[in-house]
Motif scaffolding. Sequence first.
Motif, PDB file in Angstrom:
ATOM      1  N   ALA A   1      30.707  21.902  39.143  1.00 40.32           N
ATOM      2  CA  ALA A   1      31.644  21.279  40.073  1.00 40.32           C
ATOM      3  C   ALA A   1      31.560  19.767  39.898  1.00 40.32           C
ATOM      4  O   ALA A   1      30.571  19.245  39.366  1.00 40.32           O
ATOM      5  CB  ALA A   1      31.291  21.668  41.505  1.00 40.32           C
ATOM      6  N   PRO A   2      32.575  19.033  40.338  1.00 38.28           N
ATOM      7  CA  PRO A   2      32.468  17.558  40.317  1.00 38.28           C
ATOM      8  C   PRO A   2      31.269  17.088  41.125  1.00 38.28           C
ATOM      9  O   PRO A   2      30.678  17.839  41.915  1.00 38.28           O
ATOM     10  CB  PRO A   2      33.791  17.116  40.963  1.00 38.28           C
ATOM     11  N   LYS A   3      30.912  15.830  40.956  1.00 40.31           N
ATOM     12  CA  LYS A   3      29.713  15.270  41.606  1.00 40.31           C
ATOM     13  C   LYS A   3      29.996  14.968  43.074  1.00 40.31           C
ATOM     14  O   LYS A   3      30.468  13.893  43.425  1.00 40.31           O
ATOM     15  CB  LYS A   3      29.262  14.023  40.854  1.00 40.31           C
ATOM     16  N   PHE A   4      29.671  15.942  43.930  1.00 34.80           N
ATOM     17  CA  PHE A   4      29.909  15.802  45.360  1.00 34.80           C
ATOM     18  C   PHE A   4      28.635  15.792  46.179  1.00 34.80           C
ATOM     19  O   PHE A   4      28.684  15.664  47.402  1.00 34.80           O
ATOM     20  CB  PHE A   4      30.818  16.927  45.868  1.00 34.80           C
ATOM     21  N   ILE A   5      27.473  15.966  45.531  1.00 33.81           N
ATOM     22  CA  ILE A   5      26.212  15.964  46.263  1.00 33.81           C
ATOM     23  C   ILE A   5      25.222  15.035  45.559  1.00 33.81           C
ATOM     24  O   ILE A   5      25.374  14.717  44.378  1.00 33.81           O
ATOM     25  CB  ILE A   5      25.617  17.385  46.404  1.00 33.81           C
ATOM     26  N   CYS A   6      24.209  14.609  46.289  1.00 29.38           N
ATOM     27  CA  CYS A   6      23.218  13.703  45.708  1.00 29.38           C
ATOM     28  C   CYS A   6      22.139  14.511  44.988  1.00 29.38           C
ATOM     29  O   CYS A   6      22.009  15.723  45.167  1.00 29.38           O
ATOM     30  CB  CYS A   6      22.592  12.820  46.797  1.00 29.38           C
ATOM     31  N   HIS A   7      21.358  13.816  44.192  1.00 24.28           N
ATOM     32  CA  HIS A   7      20.316  14.480  43.412  1.00 24.28           C
ATOM     33  C   HIS A   7      19.293  15.152  44.323  1.00 24.28           C
ATOM     34  O   HIS A   7      18.869  16.293  44.064  1.00 24.28           O
ATOM     35  CB  HIS A   7      19.617  13.458  42.509  1.00 24.28           C
ATOM     36  N   ASP A   8      18.888  14.497  45.393  1.00 24.77           N
ATOM     37  CA  ASP A   8      17.868  15.061  46.277  1.00 24.77           C
ATOM     38  C   ASP A   8      18.352  16.336  46.958  1.00 24.77           C
ATOM     39  O   ASP A   8      17.612  17.317  47.053  1.00 24.77           O
ATOM     40  CB  ASP A   8      17.460  14.027  47.331  1.00 24.77           C
ATOM     41  N   CYS A   9      19.608  16.334  47.416  1.00 27.04           N
ATOM     42  CA  CYS A   9      20.137  17.530  48.067  1.00 27.04           C
ATOM     43  C   CYS A   9      20.324  18.678  47.073  1.00 27.04           C
ATOM     44  O   CYS A   9      20.175  19.846  47.435  1.00 27.04           O
ATOM     45  CB  CYS A   9      21.475  17.219  48.751  1.00 27.04           C
ATOM     46  N   ASN A  10      20.646  18.340  45.821  1.00 30.85           N
ATOM     47  CA  ASN A  10      20.871  19.383  44.827  1.00 30.85           C
ATOM     48  C   ASN A  10      19.575  19.910  44.233  1.00 30.85           C
ATOM     49  O   ASN A  10      19.592  20.923  43.519  1.00 30.85           O
ATOM     50  CB  ASN A  10      21.764  18.848  43.698  1.00 30.85           C
ATOM     51  N   THR A  11      18.471  19.266  44.523  1.00 35.46           N
ATOM     52  CA  THR A  11      17.189  19.722  43.989  1.00 35.46           C
ATOM     53  C   THR A  11      16.234  20.030  45.138  1.00 35.46           C
ATOM     54  O   THR A  11      16.136  21.162  45.581  1.00 35.46           O
ATOM     55  CB  THR A  11      16.590  18.660  43.037  1.00 35.46           C
ATOM     56  N   THR A  12      15.548  19.013  45.646  1.00 34.21           N
ATOM     57  CA  THR A  12      14.489  19.231  46.637  1.00 34.21           C
ATOM     58  C   THR A  12      14.981  19.956  47.882  1.00 34.21           C
ATOM     59  O   THR A  12      14.393  20.953  48.312  1.00 34.21           O
ATOM     60  CB  THR A  12      13.862  17.886  47.039  1.00 34.21           C
ATOM     61  N   ARG A  13      16.072  19.470  48.469  1.00 35.50           N
ATOM     62  CA  ARG A  13      16.509  20.023  49.752  1.00 35.50           C
ATOM     63  C   ARG A  13      16.957  21.479  49.636  1.00 35.50           C
ATOM     64  O   ARG A  13      16.675  22.305  50.514  1.00 35.50           O
ATOM     65  CB  ARG A  13      17.636  19.171  50.348  1.00 35.50           C
ATOM     66  N   THR A  14      17.672  21.807  48.592  1.00 34.56           N
ATOM     67  CA  THR A  14      18.240  23.160  48.473  1.00 34.56           C
ATOM     68  C   THR A  14      17.499  24.034  47.466  1.00 34.56           C
ATOM     69  O   THR A  14      17.931  25.152  47.185  1.00 34.56           O
ATOM     70  CB  THR A  14      19.723  23.094  48.079  1.00 34.56           C
ATOM     71  N   GLN A  15      16.361  23.557  46.959  1.00 32.89           N
ATOM     72  CA  GLN A  15      15.599  24.351  45.989  1.00 32.89           C
ATOM     73  C   GLN A  15      15.162  25.705  46.536  1.00 32.89           C
ATOM     74  O   GLN A  15      15.261  26.731  45.833  1.00 32.89           O
ATOM     75  CB  GLN A  15      14.383  23.563  45.505  1.00 32.89           C
ATOM     76  N   PRO A  16      14.692  25.807  47.812  1.00 32.21           N
ATOM     77  CA  PRO A  16      14.342  27.138  48.336  1.00 32.21           C
ATOM     78  C   PRO A  16      15.530  28.093  48.365  1.00 32.21           C
ATOM     79  O   PRO A  16      15.366  29.302  48.160  1.00 32.21           O
ATOM     80  CB  PRO A  16      13.841  26.837  49.753  1.00 32.21           C
ATOM     81  N   HIS A  17      16.726  27.571  48.604  1.00 29.64           N
ATOM     82  CA  HIS A  17      17.916  28.407  48.640  1.00 29.64           C
ATOM     83  C   HIS A  17      18.242  28.921  47.235  1.00 29.64           C
ATOM     84  O   HIS A  17      18.577  30.101  47.058  1.00 29.64           O
ATOM     85  CB  HIS A  17      19.100  27.613  49.192  1.00 29.64           C
ATOM     86  N   ASP A  18      18.137  28.029  46.250  1.00 31.76           N
ATOM     87  CA  ASP A  18      18.381  28.433  44.865  1.00 31.76           C
ATOM     88  C   ASP A  18      17.396  29.513  44.431  1.00 31.76           C
ATOM     89  O   ASP A  18      17.776  30.501  43.785  1.00 31.76           O
ATOM     90  CB  ASP A  18      18.246  27.222  43.931  1.00 31.76           C
ATOM     91  N   ARG A  19      16.128  29.315  44.768  1.00 33.28           N
ATOM     92  CA  ARG A  19      15.105  30.278  44.347  1.00 33.28           C
ATOM     93  C   ARG A  19      15.277  31.631  45.031  1.00 33.28           C
ATOM     94  O   ARG A  19      15.046  32.683  44.427  1.00 33.28           O
ATOM     95  CB  ARG A  19      13.723  29.704  44.634  1.00 33.28           C
ATOM     96  N   ALA A  20      15.673  31.612  46.304  1.00 34.96           N
ATOM     97  CA  ALA A  20      15.883  32.874  47.013  1.00 34.96           C
ATOM     98  C   ALA A  20      17.015  33.666  46.364  1.00 34.96           C
ATOM     99  O   ALA A  20      16.886  34.875  46.142  1.00 34.96           O
ATOM    100  CB  ALA A  20      16.191  32.605  48.488  1.00 34.96           C
TER     101      ALA A  20
END
Length: 244
Positions: free
Chosen positions: A64-83
């Motif tokens: 998708a286009p760049k609509f989120i920051c690096h921290d939200c796309n990694t650290t903040r949402t990492q548990p959601h990605d892993r689940a």
Amino acid sequence: MTDVTDPLCWICRQDAATSGEHKTKRSDLAAVLRKPSQEHPLYFHDLERQNKPVKSLDAKILKAPKFICHDCNTTRTQPHDRAWEQMSERLRRCRLEVGHWVRANRIFTYEPRRQMIDVHLFFIKLFGCMLTEATANGYDVPIDIAPFSEAIMTGRPHPEVLLQFGICDGIVGRTDLHCWKTDEEAVIAGWLYQLDRIAVSVVFAQAGRWEPSADFWHPRSPTNSKRFRIADFRYAHLAATEEQ
């Protein structure tokens, strides 16, 4: 310092949006497709492009286009990605049958309720990116992005987003976002995440304005928060059956 001309991340509304989320999770693509290369690309299709060569799973066309920051796309949402990564892997290994119920603790042996909320939030992130992209492209989508942001920032489910888990025809990708109003002026919107044999339908429905069927799952459902029923998204199969 952040460039003031950069759009802000729709999730935290603080940092510049410098990161683009994969439209289909990279680990999902790697699991069900061969790894593309310069000599042996994959081919991308949408309503505007046919047979577009893709030579890397990190290709821009898959994001998708760049609509989120690096921290939200990694650290903040990492548990959601892993689940979701764990659930995706388990569902692809299971023999799923339409109409059968699957208990969350068969997918997650550790904290299944929390993990299922994280799965819900994974699709909230994808949904929020789709809404932001639609708005950026000039579409007037009557859905407030703020509750999507709040859900991720607080770790609590979005009360008006429901999921269906099911089987599909072997397509890999996702549909466009479709939005409409019922005769009672209730806003309904949805899209389908397709991953070879499995699929997830993601639906926004205004609370109290539409009664979902038992196939729909939500973390706060009084009847099926701990289990979900397998739906049928095999549209090619269904169409062939209807013609017989």
